[in-house]
Design a protein around this motif. Structure first.
Motif, mmCIF file in Angstrom:
data_model
loop_
_atom_site.group_PDB
_atom_site.id
_atom_site.type_symbol
_atom_site.label_atom_id
_atom_site.label_comp_id
_atom_site.label_asym_id
_atom_site.label_seq_id
_atom_site.Cartn_x
_atom_site.Cartn_y
_atom_site.Cartn_z
ATOM 1 N N ALA A 9 62.573 -33.737 48.151
ATOM 2 C CA ALA A 9 62.824 -32.465 48.334
ATOM 3 C C ALA A 9 62.896 -30.803 49.229
ATOM 4 O O ALA A 9 63.004 -29.978 49.749
ATOM 5 C CB ALA A 9 64.191 -32.866 48.542
ATOM 6 N N ALA A 10 62.529 -30.976 47.597
ATOM 7 C CA ALA A 10 62.611 -28.986 47.514
ATOM 8 C C ALA A 10 61.055 -28.296 48.286
ATOM 9 O O ALA A 10 60.641 -27.829 48.689
ATOM 10 C CB ALA A 10 61.892 -28.274 45.648
ATOM 11 N N GLU A 11 60.200 -29.270 48.145
ATOM 12 C CA GLU A 11 58.636 -29.062 48.496
ATOM 13 C C GLU A 11 58.883 -28.733 50.333
ATOM 14 O O GLU A 11 57.638 -28.491 50.849
ATOM 15 C CB GLU A 11 58.010 -30.112 48.444
ATOM 16 N N PHE A 12 59.698 -29.901 50.993
ATOM 17 C CA PHE A 12 59.832 -30.623 52.381
ATOM 18 C C PHE A 12 61.028 -29.277 53.020
ATOM 19 O O PHE A 12 60.069 -28.515 53.994
ATOM 20 C CB PHE A 12 60.083 -31.457 52.554
ATOM 21 N N ALA A 71 52.236 -37.870 56.316
ATOM 22 C CA ALA A 71 50.981 -37.660 56.361
ATOM 23 C C ALA A 71 50.885 -35.921 55.455
ATOM 24 O O ALA A 71 52.235 -35.206 56.249
ATOM 25 C CB ALA A 71 50.263 -37.509 57.712
ATOM 26 N N THR A 72 50.643 -35.557 54.810
ATOM 27 C CA THR A 72 50.637 -34.140 54.327
ATOM 28 C C THR A 72 48.918 -33.605 54.222
ATOM 29 O O THR A 72 47.965 -33.680 54.679
ATOM 30 C CB THR A 72 51.165 -33.683 53.275
ATOM 31 N N ALA A 73 49.840 -31.984 54.583
ATOM 32 C CA ALA A 73 48.409 -30.894 54.437
ATOM 33 C C ALA A 73 48.556 -30.349 53.248
ATOM 34 O O ALA A 73 49.813 -29.734 53.558
ATOM 35 C CB ALA A 73 48.159 -30.134 55.692
ATOM 36 N N LYS A 101 49.258 -27.092 47.695
ATOM 37 C CA LYS A 101 50.482 -26.919 47.710
ATOM 38 C C LYS A 101 50.467 -27.677 49.334
ATOM 39 O O LYS A 101 50.064 -26.995 50.376
ATOM 40 C CB LYS A 101 50.672 -24.995 48.349
ATOM 41 N N LEU A 102 51.606 -28.088 49.419
ATOM 42 C CA LEU A 102 51.959 -28.529 50.651
ATOM 43 C C LEU A 102 52.249 -27.056 51.837
ATOM 44 O O LEU A 102 53.120 -25.991 51.851
ATOM 45 C CB LEU A 102 53.454 -29.364 51.035
#
Length: 135
Positions: free
Chosen positions: A12-15, A47-49, A54-55
């Motif tokens: 959740a912190a990354e998002f 899907a992530t970049a 680092k997100l």
């Protein structure tokens, strides 16, 4: 170097961090980490970049993989926008649910973006915020 992948889960912190770095934070419950965690828990296609881990971008979707994929969140850190990352995340999402029609609701600031990358606009979309609104 930017890497793209499908991830089972992110924190959740990354998002929240990527939402804050994009323009999407103003329309998401970033001050409610439990709700953000619930949003991530029930998404079944993320899907992530990432730039050196680092997100920097995310496409968070719900899909049945056969008929429809609802791309609920497309967020790219403003420092990385206009580099094709959003389009790459949409492509990765669509490639993982090729039979399903990809559907999204555009954020006001992104309305002009989607036609430019080849997406068709659909005028028949409705929302319901609360069940009490049904007549």
């Amino acid at each position: 170097m930017i890497t793209y992948q499908i991830e089972e889960s992110i924190t959740a912190a990354e998002f929240i961090e990527v939402l804050n770095a994009s323009t999407l934070a103003e329309r998401r419950p970033i001050n409610d980490p439990e709700r953000i965690a619930q949003m991530l828990q029930h998404a079944n296609l993320i899907a992530t970049a990432r730039d050196q881990g680092k997100l920097i971008g995310i496409a968070r979707s719900l899909t049945d993989f056969g008929f429809c994929t609802y791309l609920s969140d497309l967020a790219v850190d403003e420092r990385y926008q206009k580099m094709g990352i959003g389009k790459a995340l949409i492509r990765l999402t669509k490639n993982h649910s090729p039979q399903a029609k990809l559907i999204l609701l555009a954020a006001p600031k992104a309305i002009d973006y989607y036609p430019k990358i080849g997406m068709a606009q659909w005028e028949y979309c409705y929302t319901l915020e609360q069940v009490d609104y049904l007549r």
